[in-house]
Design a protein around this motif. Structure first.
Motif, short mmCIF file in Angstrom:
data_model
loop_
_atom_site.label_atom_id
_atom_site.label_comp_id
_atom_site.label_asym_id
_atom_site.label_seq_id
_atom_site.Cartn_x
_atom_site.Cartn_y
_atom_site.Cartn_z
N GLY A 152 0.77 -1.23 0.00
CA GLY A 152 0.00 0.00 0.00
C GLY A 152 0.81 1.28 0.00
N ARG A 153 2.13 1.18 -0.20
CA ARG A 153 2.95 2.38 -0.18
C ARG A 153 3.43 2.82 -1.56
N GLY A 154 3.20 2.00 -2.58
CA GLY A 154 3.74 2.27 -3.90
C GLY A 154 3.32 3.60 -4.50
N ILE A 155 2.02 3.84 -4.56
CA ILE A 155 1.52 5.09 -5.14
C ILE A 155 1.96 6.28 -4.28
N PHE A 156 1.92 6.11 -2.98
CA PHE A 156 2.39 7.16 -2.06
C PHE A 156 3.84 7.52 -2.38
N LEU A 157 4.67 6.52 -2.53
CA LEU A 157 6.08 6.72 -2.85
C LEU A 157 6.25 7.40 -4.21
N ILE A 158 5.54 6.91 -5.21
CA ILE A 158 5.61 7.48 -6.56
C ILE A 158 5.24 8.96 -6.53
N ARG A 159 4.18 9.29 -5.80
CA ARG A 159 3.74 10.69 -5.75
C ARG A 159 4.78 11.60 -5.10
N HIS A 160 5.61 11.05 -4.22
CA HIS A 160 6.64 11.86 -3.57
C HIS A 160 7.93 11.95 -4.36
N LEU A 161 8.16 11.02 -5.27
CA LEU A 161 9.40 11.01 -6.04
C LEU A 161 9.29 11.76 -7.37
N ALA A 162 8.12 11.72 -7.98
CA ALA A 162 7.92 12.40 -9.27
C ALA A 162 7.46 13.83 -9.03
N ASP A 163 7.77 14.71 -9.98
CA ASP A 163 7.32 16.10 -9.87
C ASP A 163 5.83 16.22 -10.17
N GLU A 164 5.33 15.39 -11.08
CA GLU A 164 3.90 15.36 -11.40
C GLU A 164 3.49 13.91 -11.60
N VAL A 165 2.30 13.56 -11.13
CA VAL A 165 1.75 12.23 -11.30
C VAL A 165 0.32 12.39 -11.80
N GLU A 166 0.01 11.72 -12.91
CA GLU A 166 -1.32 11.84 -13.47
C GLU A 166 -1.82 10.47 -13.91
N PHE A 167 -3.01 10.11 -13.44
CA PHE A 167 -3.65 8.86 -13.83
C PHE A 167 -4.65 9.13 -14.93
N SER A 168 -4.86 8.13 -15.81
CA SER A 168 -5.91 8.21 -16.82
C SER A 168 -6.33 6.79 -17.18
N LYS A 169 -7.30 6.68 -18.07
CA LYS A 169 -7.84 5.39 -18.50
C LYS A 169 -8.24 4.52 -17.30
N ASP A 170 -9.01 5.12 -16.38
CA ASP A 170 -9.49 4.41 -15.19
C ASP A 170 -8.37 3.83 -14.34
N GLY A 171 -7.21 4.47 -14.34
CA GLY A 171 -6.09 4.01 -13.54
C GLY A 171 -5.17 3.04 -14.26
N ARG A 172 -5.46 2.75 -15.53
CA ARG A 172 -4.59 1.84 -16.29
C ARG A 172 -3.35 2.54 -16.84
N ARG A 173 -3.40 3.86 -16.92
CA ARG A 173 -2.25 4.61 -17.41
C ARG A 173 -1.79 5.59 -16.33
N LEU A 174 -0.48 5.65 -16.16
CA LEU A 174 0.14 6.54 -15.19
C LEU A 174 1.23 7.33 -15.89
N GLU A 175 1.18 8.64 -15.75
CA GLU A 175 2.22 9.50 -16.32
C GLU A 175 3.01 10.12 -15.17
N LEU A 176 4.33 9.94 -15.23
CA LEU A 176 5.23 10.48 -14.22
C LEU A 176 6.13 11.50 -14.89
N THR A 177 6.12 12.71 -14.38
CA THR A 177 6.93 13.77 -14.96
C THR A 177 8.03 14.16 -13.99
N PHE A 178 9.23 14.29 -14.52
CA PHE A 178 10.40 14.69 -13.75
C PHE A 178 11.03 15.91 -14.41
N ALA A 179 11.17 16.99 -13.64
CA ALA A 179 11.82 18.20 -14.15
C ALA A 179 13.31 17.94 -14.32
N LEU A 180 13.86 18.42 -15.42
CA LEU A 180 15.29 18.20 -15.67
C LEU A 180 16.17 19.22 -14.99
N HIS A 181 15.60 20.36 -14.66
CA HIS A 181 16.40 21.39 -13.99
C HIS A 181 15.92 21.50 -12.56
#
Length: 146
Positions: free
Chosen positions: A104-133
């Motif tokens: 139960g910690r995976g999504i929590f961890l992902i949300r804290h490591l990525a700069d942006e987290v966005e779900f779509s397609k009823d949770g089947r797709r996850l977009e993780l964005t990381f700023a380069l600067h």
């Protein structure tokens, strides 16, 4: 914008393929060490979730991993072929009743490591964005102090 895509069958041992994909991307796109660790943990966790929870270890179902690169950010897209899940209604792993749960910690961890987290397609797709600067460049630190 540059992009790289791979498709893997839903086998836990394919996490190694994802790790190699991230390592190769680090070299190809000169990803800095300070965000490399965050990317490795967040993306492998997302793929692991897609294999385990999304596709339920069905080796006939695939996980799709895409990387989109532009000068300011990296965007990883992870998609499974499962039925999705309610990503707006997750238990808080930091609440006392959940602290000893083994999962139960995976999504929590992902949300804290990525700069942006966005779900779509009823949770089947996850977009993780990381700023380069890094957010705190000397210029932005000066602006914040002003």
């Amino acid at each position: 914008m540059k992009q790289v895509k791979i498709q893997i069958p839903s086998l836990v041992e394919n996490i190694r393929v994802v790790e190699s994909f991230i390592d190769n991307s680090k070299d190809t796109f000169q990803i800095e060490d300070d965000i490399y660790g965050n990317i490795m943990v967040a993306v492998t966790e997302a793929v692991n979730n897609a294999i385990r929870h999304g596709n339920k270890f069905d080796k006939d179902k695939n996980v799709y991993l895409s990387l989109y690169v532009n000068p300011n950010q990296l965007k990883f897209e992870i998609e499974d072929e499962g039925s999705g899940f309610d990503y707006n209604n997750l238990d808080d792993p930091t609440s006392p009743e959940n602290l000893e749960n083994p999962g139960g910690r995976g999504i929590f961890l992902i949300r804290h490591l990525a700069d942006e987290v966005e779900f779509s397609k009823d949770g089947r797709r996850l977009e993780l964005t990381f700023a380069l600067h890094p957010a705190s460049t000397p210029e932005t630190a000066e602006q914040a102090a002003a």
